[in-house]
Write a protein that holds these residues in place. Structure first.
Motif, PDB file in Angstrom:
ATOM      1  N   UNK A  47     -39.711   3.646   1.062  1.00  0.00           N
ATOM      2  CA  UNK A  47     -40.384   4.415   2.108  1.00  0.00           C
ATOM      3  C   UNK A  47     -39.713   4.210   3.463  1.00  0.00           C
ATOM      4  N   UNK A  48     -39.394   2.964   3.779  1.00  0.00           N
ATOM      5  CA  UNK A  48     -38.723   2.689   5.048  1.00  0.00           C
ATOM      6  C   UNK A  48     -37.323   3.292   5.075  1.00  0.00           C
ATOM      7  N   UNK A  49     -36.630   3.272   3.915  1.00  0.00           N
ATOM      8  CA  UNK A  49     -35.282   3.854   3.859  1.00  0.00           C
ATOM      9  C   UNK A  49     -35.340   5.360   4.124  1.00  0.00           C
ATOM     10  N   UNK A  50     -36.320   6.033   3.512  1.00  0.00           N
ATOM     11  CA  UNK A  50     -36.458   7.466   3.750  1.00  0.00           C
ATOM     12  C   UNK A  50     -36.795   7.759   5.198  1.00  0.00           C
ATOM     13  N   UNK A  51     -37.634   6.932   5.778  1.00  0.00           N
ATOM     14  CA  UNK A  51     -37.973   7.123   7.195  1.00  0.00           C
ATOM     15  C   UNK A  51     -36.744   6.925   8.082  1.00  0.00           C
ATOM     16  N   UNK A  52     -35.969   5.899   7.776  1.00  0.00           N
ATOM     17  CA  UNK A  52     -34.761   5.638   8.567  1.00  0.00           C
ATOM     18  C   UNK A  52     -33.751   6.763   8.403  1.00  0.00           C
ATOM     19  N   UNK A  53     -33.609   7.264   7.135  1.00  0.00           N
ATOM     20  CA  UNK A  53     -32.666   8.351   6.891  1.00  0.00           C
ATOM     21  C   UNK A  53     -33.094   9.610   7.629  1.00  0.00           C
ATOM     22  N   UNK A  54     -34.403   9.929   7.591  1.00  0.00           N
ATOM     23  CA  UNK A  54     -34.893  11.116   8.297  1.00  0.00           C
ATOM     24  C   UNK A  54     -34.689  10.988   9.803  1.00  0.00           C
ATOM     25  N   UNK A  55     -34.925   9.811  10.323  1.00  0.00           N
ATOM     26  CA  UNK A  55     -34.718   9.603  11.757  1.00  0.00           C
ATOM     27  C   UNK A  55     -33.236   9.719  12.110  1.00  0.00           C
ATOM     28  N   UNK A  56     -32.370   9.186  11.228  1.00  0.00           N
ATOM     29  CA  UNK A  56     -30.925   9.309  11.483  1.00  0.00           C
ATOM     30  C   UNK A  56     -30.480  10.767  11.440  1.00  0.00           C
ATOM     31  N   UNK A  57     -30.988  11.534  10.451  1.00  0.00           N
ATOM     32  CA  UNK A  57     -30.642  12.963  10.378  1.00  0.00           C
ATOM     33  C   UNK A  57     -31.111  13.697  11.628  1.00  0.00           C
ATOM     34  N   UNK A  58     -32.306  13.369  12.068  1.00  0.00           N
ATOM     35  CA  UNK A  58     -32.821  14.027  13.281  1.00  0.00           C
ATOM     36  C   UNK A  58     -31.935  13.698  14.483  1.00  0.00           C
TER      37      UNK A  58
ATOM     38  N   UNK B 133     -42.728  -4.228  -3.093  1.00  0.00           N
ATOM     39  CA  UNK B 133     -41.679  -4.393  -2.075  1.00  0.00           C
ATOM     40  C   UNK B 133     -40.636  -3.282  -2.172  1.00  0.00           C
ATOM     41  N   UNK B 134     -40.277  -2.912  -3.410  1.00  0.00           N
ATOM     42  CA  UNK B 134     -39.296  -1.829  -3.568  1.00  0.00           C
ATOM     43  C   UNK B 134     -39.858  -0.512  -3.053  1.00  0.00           C
ATOM     44  N   UNK B 135     -41.137  -0.256  -3.324  1.00  0.00           N
ATOM     45  CA  UNK B 135     -41.756   0.976  -2.833  1.00  0.00           C
ATOM     46  C   UNK B 135     -41.766   1.020  -1.310  1.00  0.00           C
ATOM     47  N   UNK B 136     -42.138  -0.095  -0.699  1.00  0.00           N
ATOM     48  CA  UNK B 136     -42.133  -0.145   0.764  1.00  0.00           C
ATOM     49  C   UNK B 136     -40.718   0.003   1.305  1.00  0.00           C
ATOM     50  N   UNK B 137     -39.753  -0.614   0.631  1.00  0.00           N
ATOM     51  CA  UNK B 137     -38.367  -0.489   1.073  1.00  0.00           C
ATOM     52  C   UNK B 137     -37.858   0.940   0.964  1.00  0.00           C
TER      53      UNK B 137
END
Length: 292
Positions: free
Chosen positions: A202-213, A196-200
């Motif tokens: 991964x999702x956090x990095x995806x959200x951060x990258x999308x926010x930066x974009x 669960x932590x790994x999936x979280x």
């Protein structure tokens, strides 16, 4: 007391004795069978007031409500050959009183013993097909439903009773296996937590990258709009200045000279070396700006 009173009392007493030996009542919460010289009558006895022959007939009455079978904890083995101590209870009720009397002799303790034997056998078979984890958590409800259905089918035909429900109250592990089981459960929960932590993450990095974009896109669009507005403003200002200059070029030149004087002589400590005949002093020498 005269003779008539004594005779009336005697008749009343005899009547009570006769009624007590010939009449009986079956309540709504009871089931009953009639024995004629010890042989059970096939007739169904409904709730209410009934007549029986003295000496010849005997009535056996049983509790028709839902009864509870509560046994001592039993030891069972799982498919992994791991033992467990299971405490359970069952709810049952008499449905066919004739079969019940034939199978148990009307003894509830006998019915409990026969039913407990079948439940123990059913639980042993069900547990032997499942792992410890399935028994403890995943499939307990399914196991109880299957056991209740199979047990009810047997008890109706053989014992004349309906098995309403079978439930496990508690499952305990023997001391020799409880430690390994708890360690296994702990390892399983830790594995799930890491997943669960790994999936979280991964999702956090995806959200951060999308926010930066989105930040880059918003800033780029804002800069583009700002430059466009600034260009439009400069164009309007240049057009305004040009229109004003075309209307009165001399006045426009005079205003620009005044602004230049204001900026040039703003600081009294500055020194300027300028040719007195320079175009810069044009309006200082002549208010009309005429060159002599």
């Amino acid at each position: 007391m005269n003779g008539k009173s004594l005779f009336a009392l005697a008749v009343l007493a005899v009547g009570i004795l006769v009624a007590n030996s010939t009449l009986y009542v079956v309540k709504e919460t009871e089931r009953a069978v009639l024995l004629e010289f010890g042989k059970m009558s096939p007739d169904e006895i409904t709730p209410g007031l009934h007549f029986k022959w003295p000496i010849k007939d005997e009535v056996r009455i049983f509790d028709g409500r839902v009864l509870t079978l509560d046994t001592h904890p039993q030891n069972f083995m799982t498919v992994e050959k791991k033992g467990m101590i299971v405490d359970y209870f069952a709810k049952w009720q008499i449905k066919d009183v004739h079969k019940f009397y034939t199978a148990t002799g009307g003894d509830e303790a006998t019915a409990d013993r026969l039913l407990a034997q079948r439940i123990n056998e059913g639980l042993r078979n069900q547990f032997a097909q499942r792992s410890l984890l399935e028994v403890v958590s995943g499939q307990r409800d399914e196991l109880m439903i299957q056991l209740t259905d199979s047990l009810d089918e047997f008890s109706r035909t053989s014992l004349g009773i309906e098995v309403i429900d079978v439930r496990v109250k508690q499952i305990e592990l023997p001391p020799e296996v409880s430690g390994s089981v708890y360690n296994r459960m702990t390892s399983e929960r830790e594995r799930e937590a890491r997943e669960h932590r790994s999936k979280g993450k991964e999702q956090a990095e995806f959200i951060q990258a999308d926010a930066d974009r989105q930040v880059v896109v918003v800033e780029s669009e804002a800069y583009r709009d700002a430059e466009r507005i600034r260009g439009e403003g400069d164009a309007i200002a240049a057009a305004t200045y040009a229109a004003a200059y075309n209307k009165d070029p001399e006045f426009y030149t005079f205003v620009r000279s005044l602004n230049a004087y204001k900026k040039a002589f703003k600081d009294k400590q500055d020194l300027m070396l300028v040719d007195p005949d320079s175009e810069f002093f044009r309006y200082l020498k002549d208010a009309q700006g005429k060159v002599k």
